[in-house]
Design an enzyme around this catalytic site. Structure first.
Site, PDB file in Angstrom:
ATOM      1  N   HIS A 189       8.402  24.476  47.696  1.00  0.00           N
ATOM      2  CA  HIS A 189       8.414  23.935  46.334  1.00  0.00           C
ATOM      3  C   HIS A 189       9.113  22.562  46.379  1.00  0.00           C
ATOM      4  CE1 HIS A 189       9.915  23.401  42.228  1.00  0.00           C
ATOM      5  NE2 HIS A 189       8.895  24.131  41.854  1.00  0.00           N
ATOM      6  N   VAL A 191      11.520  21.116  44.985  1.00  0.00           N
ATOM      7  CA  VAL A 191      12.991  20.978  45.004  1.00  0.00           C
ATOM      8  C   VAL A 191      13.593  21.465  46.327  1.00  0.00           C
ATOM      9  CG1 VAL A 191      13.273  21.166  42.509  1.00  0.00           C
ATOM     10  CG2 VAL A 191      13.465  23.232  43.923  1.00  0.00           C
ATOM     11  N   LYS A 192      12.797  22.091  47.177  1.00  0.00           N
ATOM     12  CA  LYS A 192      13.342  22.657  48.421  1.00  0.00           C
ATOM     13  C   LYS A 192      13.453  21.572  49.515  1.00  0.00           C
ATOM     14  CE  LYS A 192      13.484  26.584  46.202  1.00  0.00           C
ATOM     15  NZ  LYS A 192      12.563  27.694  46.077  1.00  0.00           N
ATOM     16  N   ILE A 193      13.702  21.986  50.749  1.00  0.00           N
ATOM     17  CA  ILE A 193      14.074  21.007  51.786  1.00  0.00           C
ATOM     18  C   ILE A 193      12.888  20.151  52.226  1.00  0.00           C
ATOM     19  CG2 ILE A 193      15.184  20.735  54.049  1.00  0.00           C
ATOM     20  CD1 ILE A 193      17.060  22.014  52.052  1.00  0.00           C
TER      21      ILE A 193
END
Ligand SMILES: *Cc1c(COP(=O)(O)O)cnc(C)c1O
Length: 382
Positions: A189, A191-193
């Protein structure tokens, strides 16, 4: 305020990322082409796992992981209340029951001593869970050696929800190598790394589990002659059970591959910003996350006086800081209260929740953005 809102997390897309997606768009294969397997192989290699199964999001990966491990009606799955609802919902999709083990206040991960006590009690009453799903909260790995040892002792399977922890390590080895678990799940997603828009992957060292997840990802269908019971010609495919369409497109896989090539740079910048927060917030009356050089630093969560949390949160919002709260304890959601859970069931997760504020942390934040966050926090705390 005229300046833009600083989000708590966001993607960083380069010209190379754009070119990689465009190349797929101009190719014959928008899905089920060569980019998917390349992304799977690259992330599995990076993490030291035998095989990757790319899917349309981490929620789908958790669902397939539960199904591959045989979770079904009559089974119980345990996870932590301090997580996103998907870590618990995946078991319910399979008709299983969910229960929670409270968090360790120091790490906000599942509490291993509570887990040990609960497993001992469950063994006595013959109510052991089939699977436990530890979550590497904020990118900090759970003590997987201890969790793995407990799981082996009680014959319980383990799925690591590593949605926050792409690139994190534990005792010097990458999260994702499955050395203490059956399956590790990542989310991409934005917002993830690293991101693929929507996307996820399950890693495993067990070829049977990989085969089961690959089949379930695509309707329960196989075209592999070795897996077909009654071949009827070169056109023939066979559906052996009920599966889903949980595939990742090749545009997304190409973006993931391109993002993966910058994973180390993303991790270094997240770590640098986290250390900068530690240093520059040390004088304030807030609780800071414990230092952790092995964390992927997906989230930077501070703790404030519970009686002032709402006011501080709203002041930060008014100053254009896109603060958030991770997490509302899953068992307090109406969809879980309806199953009999209530406030008070998991006091450590609840106490943390009442004090928690997530500050922006992502590789597009920059020193200037971070300085704005720090100045706004200083003001809000006055
Ligand atoms: C983001 C997240 C998920 C779900 O990931 P999706 O890819 O959005 O489905 C699951 N568990 C945790 C802990 C997450 O943070």
């Amino acid at each position: 305020m005229t300046s833009e809102v600083i989000p708590y997390g966001r993607q960083l897309i380069s010209a190379e990322d754009e070119a990689a997606v465009l190349e797929v768009l101009r190719s014959p294969w928008l899905t089920q082409g060569p980019a998917g397997p390349r992304f799977e192989a690259a992330l599995a290699a990076r993490c030291g796992a035998a095989q990757g199964v790319a899917v349309c999001n981490a929620t789908a990966a958790l669902h397939l992981a539960c199904l591959a491990l045989g979770v079904g009606p009559g089974d119980t799955v345990w996870t932590t209340p301090n997580t996103f609802v998907a870590s618990a919902n995946c078991a319910r999709y399979c008709g299983a029951r969910v229960d929670f083990v409270d968090t360790d206040p120091a790490t906000l991960n599942i509490c291993v001593s509570a887990l040990a006590e609960r497993l001992a009690a469950a063994a006595r009453s013959e109510t052991l869970p089939k699977v436990i799903i530890p979550v590497h909260f904020s990118g900090r790995a759970c003590p997987m050696d201890e969790i793995g040892a407990l799981a082996r002792r009680y014959g319980v399977r383990v799925i690591e929800d590593a949605s926050h922890a792409v690139g994190a390590t534990f005792q010097g080895a990458p999260v994702g190598d499955c050395r203490f678990s059956d399956i590790v799940v990542f989310s991409f997603h934005p917002v993830k790394i690293i991101t693929t828009g929507e996307g996820g992957m399950a890693l495993t060292n067990d070829p049977e589990l990989a085969r089961a997840m690959i089949r379930l990802r695509s309707h329960g269908i196989s075209r592999d002659p070795a897996e077909i019971e009654s071949p009827d010609g070169p056109w023939y495919y066979e559906q052996s059970g009920l599966g889903f369409n949980y595939r990742l497109t090749d545009m997304q896989a190409a973006l993931g591959l391109s993002q993966l090539s910058r994973l180390d740079a993303f991790l270094a910048e997240r770590r640098r910003l986290a250390e900068r927060y530690h240093a520059r917030l040390a004088h304030l009356p807030v609780g800071l996350p414990a230092p952790c050089p092995e964390s992927a630093w997906h989230l930077y969560c501070i703790r404030v006086d519970a009686s002032r949390r709402r006011e501080i949160f709203e002041r930060l919002q008014r100053d254009g800081i896109g603060v958030n709260v991770h997490y509302i304890p899953v068992h307090t959601q109406p969809a879980y209260k309806a199953l009999g859970f209530a406030w008070g069931d998991f006091p450590a997760a609840e106490a943390y929740y009442r004090e928690a504020i997530t500050l922006p942390l992502h590789p597009a934040l920059g020193d200037d953005g971070q300085d704005r966050v720090i100045a706004a926090l200083e003001k809000a705390l006055q």
